[in-house]
Design an enzyme around this catalytic site. Sequence first.
Site, PDB file in Angstrom:
ATOM      1  CG  LEU A 101     -18.876 -77.870  45.455  1.00  0.00           C
ATOM      2  CD1 LEU A 101     -17.740 -78.782  44.635  1.00  0.00           C
ATOM      3  CD2 LEU A 101     -19.195 -78.890  46.717  1.00  0.00           C
ATOM      4  CG  ASP A 102     -15.319 -74.673  50.670  1.00  0.00           C
ATOM      5  OD1 ASP A 102     -14.219 -75.062  50.270  1.00  0.00           O
ATOM      6  OD2 ASP A 102     -15.685 -75.090  51.950  1.00  0.00           O
ATOM      7  NE  ARG A 103     -10.529 -68.680  47.816  1.00  0.00           N
ATOM      8  CZ  ARG A 103     -10.608 -67.811  46.816  1.00  0.00           C
ATOM      9  NH1 ARG A 103     -10.172 -67.768  45.740  1.00  0.00           N
ATOM     10  NH2 ARG A 103     -11.636 -66.711  47.264  1.00  0.00           N
ATOM     11  CB  THR A 105     -14.899 -78.035  48.740  1.00  0.00           C
ATOM     12  OG1 THR A 105     -14.753 -77.819  50.122  1.00  0.00           O
ATOM     13  CG2 THR A 105     -15.275 -79.406  48.723  1.00  0.00           C
TER      14      THR A 105
END
Length: 235
Positions: A101-103, A105
Amino acid sequence: MKLVRLIANLGYGSRREVALMFREGRITDAQGEVLYADDRVPHETVRVDGEALDPPAGLVIALHKPTGYTCSTRDPARMVYDLLPPRFRLRNPLLSTVGRLDRDTSGLLLLTDDGQLLHRIISPKSRVPKIYEARLAQDLRGDEAELFASGTLVLESETTPLAPASLNILGPRHARLTITEGRYHQVRRMFAATGNAVTQLQRVAVGALALDELALEPGQWCALDEVQVARVFEP
């Protein structure tokens, strides 16, 4: 496996450091009796400083990832591993995130030291659904669900169409999207392809395992049992 090796593999320290813990009497059984480095006793009976030993290899963790954390192991900023006991980063086999999961999200993130399980979950052949809730910068046009379900959408800089995805409209700027792939920033790029932008994104479920049922606050984690892991593969 001898206790000294088992405990070192769980990240409590190097074998030399764990051997010192034995000599200091810090490793006991459930009744407080001191154990020795070459003892072979049931995992569940071992205590380190009076606390139960961490789960053995095959550990699966569910983490409610907050925004602002990355899934990298080398990022100079905040990492999801900072939310776990420090020794978890030293486990052998390695405890890895199941996808990323990106920063920006938040939501349900799985981690495991079971390589076969990890690859089974992320493999496109498994078609494990990942469910996201997105808040959007603009009102939905109305044709997004049809486009996402068509299996014809090609993201910018790619040549292969996305697999069909399911979109449920929750409000003018609020939607739930179910995908079975894990391409780079996929959800954000799908909405960008319609001329919209995601302002807030949360993964709410992996398979049938939902974040709500785990009752985890942001930053909290729990170890999953076999029944919970099996729910990942339920439609």
